[in-house]
Structure formats: C-alpha cells, structure tokens
Design an enzyme around this catalytic site. Structure first.
Site, PDB file in Angstrom:
ATOM      1  N   GLY A  25     -43.506 -51.994   3.951  1.00 25.74           N
ATOM      2  CA  GLY A  25     -43.122 -52.290   5.322  1.00 25.74           C
ATOM      3  C   GLY A  25     -43.216 -53.785   5.532  1.00 25.74           C
ATOM      4  O   GLY A  25     -43.448 -54.551   4.583  1.00 25.74           O
ATOM      5  N   SER A  26     -43.082 -54.207   6.763  1.00 23.91           N
ATOM      6  CA  SER A  26     -43.049 -55.650   7.038  1.00 23.91           C
ATOM      7  C   SER A  26     -44.357 -56.332   6.648  1.00 23.91           C
ATOM      8  O   SER A  26     -44.355 -57.459   6.130  1.00 23.91           O
ATOM      9  CB  SER A  26     -42.746 -55.887   8.520  1.00 23.91           C
ATOM     10  N   GLU A  47     -44.533 -42.088   1.413  1.00 25.18           N
ATOM     11  CA  GLU A  47     -45.829 -42.494   0.873  1.00 25.18           C
ATOM     12  C   GLU A  47     -46.545 -41.360   0.140  1.00 25.18           C
ATOM     13  O   GLU A  47     -47.298 -41.597  -0.812  1.00 25.18           O
ATOM     14  CB  GLU A  47     -46.712 -43.042   1.989  1.00 25.18           C
ATOM     15  N   HIS A  70     -47.939 -49.047   3.587  1.00 25.31           N
ATOM     16  CA  HIS A  70     -47.654 -49.814   4.801  1.00 25.31           C
ATOM     17  C   HIS A  70     -48.659 -49.491   5.894  1.00 25.31           C
ATOM     18  O   HIS A  70     -48.577 -48.453   6.558  1.00 25.31           O
ATOM     19  CB  HIS A  70     -46.239 -49.510   5.279  1.00 25.31           C
ATOM     20  N   GLY A 401     -55.755 -28.962  -4.150  1.00 30.29           N
ATOM     21  CA  GLY A 401     -55.010 -27.805  -3.683  1.00 30.29           C
ATOM     22  C   GLY A 401     -53.926 -28.126  -2.680  1.00 30.29           C
ATOM     23  O   GLY A 401     -53.209 -27.235  -2.233  1.00 30.29           O
TER      24      GLY A 401
END
Length: 525
Positions: A25-26, A47, A70, A401
């Site tokens: 991200g930024s 992610e 991010h 799990g």
C-alpha cells in the site's frame, strides 16, 4: 551518509532474505523504493494469500522469509494465515508500513494505532521502533528471533518517513551477525532417557511436525527400529515426519482425549518428539493417558512444554537430541511390529468419484517424491491411509486449522522446491479462502498442481454437525462454483475430471506441464 533504507537492505541481503512476499500500500512504497535487482518480489492479490505463500516457502526452505503488509488493514486481512504460521513454527519476518511519525498520534488515515499489539498473540515478538535509528536493530532482532529457538513469525511496524533518515554509527555490524541455537540435553539427561526407553516393556513414539522441520525423519526411523516401537503421527499433524509405508508406522492419531488414551493402551512409556502434547480438536473427555502409562516429550518450544497437561518434557533441539538418543540406546531384542495392512484399492464405480478412488489415482501416478499440501479436511484420514509419503518434506497442512492455507502455501512450496512437484489437494469450500494465489502462480509461472475436490459442501462441517448433534444448520453447502472458470480468469490452465479415466488423463497432463494447472474433480460428499 548511509540511510536506514540502505542499512536495512544490507541486513536483509547478508541474512539471506532476498525473496519478499507482499501486497503493498502507500505506506510501504518508500520501503520498496529502488528495489535491488538481486532481490525477488512475489506479489499476491490478498494478504491472506501473501502470508500463506510465504508460510509455505519458509517451511520448505527452513529459513526466515520476509512478508510486507499494508499497515493495520493488511495485517488484519492476514491474521488467519498468521495463526497457521504461529502454530507451525514458521519463521516469517512480517513488516508493515506505518503512517509518518508526525501523523500517528492524530490517528490519520492509514495510521496503525498501537501497531505492536495488533498481531499479538500470534507472533513471537512485535515492535514499532521508538525512532528511525532503531529500525535496523529491530529488523536484525526480528530476523534472529524468527529463525531461532522454536521458530515463528515476528512483526515489525515502520513509519514510512524513517527510511530516508540517516543511520546511526555502528549499523554495519548488524548485517553480518549470526545467532545460533545449541540446545542439546546433557549427557546425563540423554543417558537417563535412553535407560527409561530400554527398560520399558512396550514403548511407543509419537512424532510431530518439528521432526520434519528439523530434517530429522531418518533419525526418528532409526530410533523406532532400534526399539521396535509403534509410531504415530501427532494429531492434526501439519507435516509428515515418518514414512507412511514403514512397518512401525500406525497412522495419524485422532484428536480426542479419550481416543488417544485408548490408542496408547498397553504402552508403558510414550515418547513424543517435536509435537505438542497434544493438539486436541473435538471435545472427547476422558483420561489423558491410560493407567500405568508414562509420557516424556522432547520439544523445541517452551510454551508447548509448559502447557502440556501431563508427562515430563525436555526442551531441546530436535535433530541433535534424536541423534544423541540413537547413539545412547541399545538395540532391543523385541521383534519389529507387523506392518499395518494398506487398504484395498477403491472399487471403480459410476458417477462422482469416491475420495478413496481419487487418492488411489494420485498415489499411482504422482512421483514418489511429490509434495502434498492438504486442505481437503473431510478426507484427511483417507489421504494418510492411501498416499505413500516417504520423503522428507512431503506433506503440509494448516497447523491452526484455519482455511486458506493450502492453495497459496502450495505456490510458495513449489517456488522453494522447483526440483519436486507440488500437488495441492483442496476442498471446494477451502479453495475460496486463498483463490487469489492462482494469479501469482500464473504470473510467475510456478508449476503447482491444484486438485480441487468438488463435492458442493463443507464436508468437515457436516461431519462435525453429526458429532455435535447440531441439526438443521444453515450455510453448509457451496453450490454453483466453477473452479475451471475461476482458474482461467486468473490465467491458470484448468481441467475438469468426472471419472477415473478423466482424472488420470488430467493428472498426467498436469505432471507433464511446466505451468500451473488446476484440476476440478467431481467427488462424492
């Protein structure tokens, strides 16, 4: 002037963390600026898939691997995958970008408020350095913490305006530091354990994932043969630490208190190596051990040692401890156990394939050194009974799990082990949690085989509904999924199989390919 950015990349290079997995991200862009040509960045589209791929890669290589997320949002998306990494002792160095320091206090957009607390308790160590000059030391500490002791994920949040700051004097020492474990029991401890094993009338051994992670499967086999022991894999095992074809091998342990106790009846001493004691699942009350049965555990994890409800524990490195124990014990005069009879081949029947038939076909066609990544949870016991897994590092499963591990992990493992073929066996419910990893496999031409067991339902939940006597539960079916269309949309070749013949053909075609292939198999619920 050496910047924090330059100093940290020197640390990463010297410590061997040159393959990153991320979804930036930024806040992360200043860290990735001027990305070095000798580094490799593997992009994932979510992610959860990013951490899953890194998890598989780090487990397969046995080395710390860097993940770049991010801020709070990306970390939150990855928490389920982080739970698997924590439970499998995966050495991940998870970095996350933070807002500039001047904006964190006012909680500006994309500020990770209380960043170090966010991933706990699913990491060994978590930090946001108090100033820019502490970032290289924190990164060095993160790498060594992840890769030593009981390995595991760590977390480091870095404000993005830190990277261009000037590094402190002495930062160069960090790049070449080495931190090693040398945790072997004393000779007296080894001798005492050897004596107890030799004096036991009917000892048994339970091996866990840390044996395979330590590349100590052969040492476990040697010890089992010396003492003619029955050997089980620990419950819900995320790795395979003993050849499934060996005469001593009894299979995968159940995950219930009473069931384990019944299984160990008649064994006066139980040696547990490289596993928690025990990772139970369904609640099945009973005695933890049969009467007159003693238990001794060898574990690399102090938390596993202290939380066990019974038995003694030795905290030590797995491989050198097994080696020392092998050298100390005398070969028994007891006969070797008779091998467990393999199940008969599943009959050929019309219609959707029985899972038993699917695994028979895989076992017949796949290379003997194939690596299996399992997330068809309702067929796990069938997999263990029918697949011959004999090589080190042949099996991976979600240690916590949580769904979403297998599909991305299979990509990471294949990237780490290009000389072996990786076959992900994944339920149609599970696959949707990490489906974005198909894009990464296609873009980086990672030739993983994804075999989707399509039965239109959450099979494991249906089984559990019976166990819990939970009737009329909504949300257990997942109809209308077209995995071939999904795969092609992500750029992966897809094949459909609805018979033994079409599955055989598809699997042979996939194994002959040097590209990722998804096989959608129609199976019975």
């Amino acid at each position: 002037m050496k910047t924090i950015h330059q100093a940290c990349y020197e640390i990463l290079r010297n410590q061997g963390l040159t393959t990153f997995f991320g979804n930036p991200g930024s806040n992360e862009l200043p860290f990735l600026k001027d990305f070095p040509s000798d580094f490799n960045y593997i992009l994932g589209l979510h992610e959860g898939a990013v951490v899953g791929m890194a998890d598989g890669y780090a487990q397969a290589t046995g080395r710390p691997t860097l993940v770049n997320l991010h801020s709070a949002a990306g970390t939150g998306n990855a928490m389920g995958a982080l739970a698997n990494a924590w439970n499998s002792h995966t050495p991940l160095v998870v970095t996350a970008g933070q807002q500039v320091r001047a904006m964190v206090g006012v909680e500006a957009l994309l500020a990770n408020v209380d960043a170090a607390s966010l991933p706990r308790p699913l990491v060994k160590w978590s930090s946001e350095p108090s100033c820019a000059q502490e970032v290289p030391l924190a990164l060095s500490r993160a790498i060594h913490t992840a890769g030593t002791g009981a390995k595991g994920p760590v977390y480091l949040s870095v404000p993005y305006d830190d990277w261009e700051q000037e590094a402190a004097p002495g930062v160069d020492y960090l790049a070449t530091r080495r931190v090693e474990m040398a945790g072997v029991p004393t000779p007296a401890t080894i001798q005492n354990l050897a004596q107890q094993l030799e004096e036991a009338k009917n000892p048994a051994m339970i091996v866990g994932p840390d044996v395979d992670a330590a590349e100590a499967n052969g040492l476990a086999v040697a010890l089992a043969e010396k003492l003619a022991m029955h050997v089980w894999m620990a419950p819900s095992a995320p790795r395979c630490s003993f050849p499934t074809t060996h005469a001593c091998f009894r299979g995968l342990m159940p995950a219930g208190i009473a069931s384990i106790s019944r299984l160990l009846e008649g064994h006066d001493l139980v040696l547990v190596v490289g596993a928690p004691v025990f990772r139970y699942h369904q609640y099945e009350p009973g005695e933890f051990l049969p009467q007159n049965t003693r238990l001794i555990a060898i574990t690399c994890d102090i938390n596993e040692a202290t939380r066990a409800p019974m038995g003694d524990a030795i905290i030590a490195e797995i491989a050198p401890t097994l080696e020392a124990l092998n050298n100390a014990v005398t070969k028994t005069s007891r006969p070797m156990p008779a091998a467990v009879r393999r199940p008969e081949p599943a009959p050929a029947e019309a219609g959707r394939l029985a899972p038993e038939r699917v695994f028979d076909i895989i076992d017949e066609i796949a290379p003997r050194d194939a690596i299996y990544v399992n997330e068809s949870t309702s067929t796990t016991n069938i997999l263990w009974q029918r697949l011959r897994m004999t090589e080190q590092g042949s099996y991976y499963f979600a240690a916590a799990g949580g769904l979403g591990f297998a599909l991305p992990a299979a990509v990471g493992i294949q990237l780490a082990k290009p000389e072996r073929r990786v076959i992900g066996v994944i339920g149609d419910g599970s696959a949707n949690y990490g489906i974005q990893a198909l894009w990464t496999a296609a873009q980086y031409n990672i030739p993983t085989i994804f075999l989707i067991m399509k039965n239109g339902t959450y099979g494991a939940l249906r089984w559990f509904a019976g166990v819990l006597q939970a009737e009329n539960v909504p949300g257990l079916d997942v109809p209308g999924l077209d995995f071939c269309a999904l795969a092609r949309g992500y750029g992966v070749e897809a094949l459909h199989a609805d018979s033994a013949e079409s599955l055989t053909s598809a699997l042979r075609q996939a194994l002959a390919s040097n590209k990722p292939v998804l096989i959608e198999v129609e199976t019975r619920a």
